[in-house]
Design a protein around this motif. Structure first.
Motif, PDB file in Angstrom:
ATOM      1  N   ILE A   1      46.891  15.604  38.222  1.00  0.00           N
ATOM      2  CA  ILE A   1      45.550  15.931  38.712  1.00  0.00           C
ATOM      3  C   ILE A   1      45.520  17.185  39.602  1.00  0.00           C
ATOM      4  CG2 ILE A   1      43.734  15.123  40.286  1.00  0.00           C
ATOM      5  CD1 ILE A   1      43.928  12.396  38.998  1.00  0.00           C
ATOM      6  N   PRO A   2      46.467  17.381  40.544  1.00  0.00           N
ATOM      7  CA  PRO A   2      46.415  18.615  41.361  1.00  0.00           C
ATOM      8  C   PRO A   2      46.530  19.891  40.526  1.00  0.00           C
ATOM      9  CG  PRO A   2      47.869  16.994  42.362  1.00  0.00           C
ATOM     10  CD  PRO A   2      47.533  16.470  41.003  1.00  0.00           C
ATOM     11  N   ILE A   3      47.150  19.808  39.364  1.00  0.00           N
ATOM     12  CA  ILE A   3      47.228  20.958  38.459  1.00  0.00           C
ATOM     13  C   ILE A   3      46.009  20.992  37.550  1.00  0.00           C
ATOM     14  CG2 ILE A   3      48.609  22.053  36.629  1.00  0.00           C
ATOM     15  CD1 ILE A   3      51.040  20.540  37.762  1.00  0.00           C
ATOM     16  N   ALA A   4      45.571  19.798  37.143  1.00  0.00           N
ATOM     17  CA  ALA A   4      44.533  19.693  36.121  1.00  0.00           C
ATOM     18  C   ALA A   4      43.193  20.248  36.577  1.00  0.00           C
ATOM     19  CB  ALA A   4      44.368  18.224  35.717  1.00  0.00           C
ATOM     20  N   PHE A   5      42.776  19.949  37.810  1.00  0.00           N
ATOM     21  CA  PHE A   5      41.438  20.367  38.226  1.00  0.00           C
ATOM     22  C   PHE A   5      41.331  21.888  38.355  1.00  0.00           C
ATOM     23  CE2 PHE A   5      37.958  21.056  41.259  1.00  0.00           C
ATOM     24  CZ  PHE A   5      36.939  20.436  40.547  1.00  0.00           C
ATOM     25  N   PRO A   6      42.281  22.573  39.014  1.00  0.00           N
ATOM     26  CA  PRO A   6      42.194  24.042  39.024  1.00  0.00           C
ATOM     27  C   PRO A   6      42.265  24.634  37.615  1.00  0.00           C
ATOM     28  CG  PRO A   6      43.719  23.286  40.709  1.00  0.00           C
ATOM     29  CD  PRO A   6      43.389  22.094  39.865  1.00  0.00           C
TER      30      PRO A   6
END
Length: 307
Positions: free
Chosen positions: A48-53
């Motif tokens: 998720i920390p990679i996915a949203f950006p």
């Protein structure tokens, strides 16, 4: 005396596969594509920390770049766009409509997510306006194409669609709402009464982690969840333009035309036709008619109807 049942902590029973269910599941909700086992849950949390950006970058590329570059930008950012069939040529002054009826092409798309018209535009290399049923204000703001809301008044919507077709090509999803399973919902017949320039488009997508649709959640997050998948895929299949003898021009009823296009798209995708509508979906999943999303108990519709 009241009966009680104890479920053992390690239940050695395998889940029933979809093809062995007594009745098929057509509607379901939720964001997760896979069952959240401990491993899948851990991978999702780490992603998720990679996915949203990454999703924001993909959306920015689709919104800010010229449409003829979006296809290549998506591929560079891990979004696969597969194009099948031969799209109709763009009508211009040097390439006029051979029927000379002052009408653009109406693309009839199966509805998988609210991004269908955007991927249609990316496949064509030019922005195609779309009429929408119910999308969030945020989705309209970030959309790279023109979107026009339907009023749900038949006469008003018919006049608006005719006006848009006089200005050029247009995309519409007659199902009125998305369906995740290999089924097509009933096609609204209004579009068939407005033009003979009908091109069916079979849309299908693949997501590995998050569903880009929701019935009970905030729809503004739908495009973000779709683009948060590691490598989402959209397949756009252009089918043959309907010959004039299969349209309302020679007396065919609009319902016959709509049902025919539904069957053609379903056959292309190996999907099954149903008679379910938008109201059926939202009543089953959210307890409302799909206009105002409310919290409700998730039910699974399991009735299949013929075209």
């Amino acid at each position: 005396m009241q009966e009680g049942y104890i479920v053992p902590p390690k239940l050695e029973v395998k889940s029933v596969s979809t093809d062995k269910l007594p009745k098929p599941i057509i509607f379901h909700d939720g964001r997760l594509v896979q069952k959240p086992t401990p491993l899948i849950a851990l991978l999702t949390i780490l992603w998720i920390p990679i996915a949203f950006p990454l999703a924001c970058l993909r959306i920015a590329a689709g919104s800010l770049l010229p449409m003829h570059m979006v296809y290549y930008a998506f591929w560079a950012l891990g979004v696969h766009v597969i194009i099948k069939g031969t799209p109709p040529p763009k009508v211009t002054k040097s390439n006029p409509n051979p029927n000379n009826n002052n009408s653009g092409v109406l693309f009839i798309c199966s509805h998988r997510t609210l991004l269908d018209p955007i991927f249609l535009s990316a496949a064509l290399g030019r922005p195609i306006p779309a009429v929408t049923y119910s999308v969030s204000r945020l989705s309209e703001i970030i959309s790279p194409i023109k979107t026009v809301r339907l009023s749900r008044d038949r006469a008003t919507d018919a006049a608006m669609i005719k006006k848009l077709l006089q200005e050029g090509d247009l995309a519409i999803c007659p199902e009125g709402t998305t369906c995740r399973e290999p089924f097509l919902l009933r096609f609204s017949a209004l579009f068939a009464e407005l033009t003979d320039e009908l091109v069916p488009v079979a849309m299908v997508n693949r997501m590995s982690m998050f569903h880009g649709t929701t019935a009970r959640g905030w729809k503004g997050m739908d495009p973000f969840y779709f683009f948060m998948n590691p490598s989402p895929t959209y397949e756009v299949t252009f089918l043959n333009k309907l010959p004039k003898e299969l349209t309302c021009a020679i007396g065919k009823s609009s319902h016959d035309v709509a049902n025919y296009i539904q069957r053609v798209i379903a056959a292309t995708l190996s999907y099954e036709c149903t008679g379910f509508t938008r109201k059926d979906k939202y009543r089953a999943l959210a307890g409302n008619d799909g206009v105002v999303v409310e919290k409700g108990h998730v039910l699974k519709a399991n009735k299949v109807m013929g075209c």
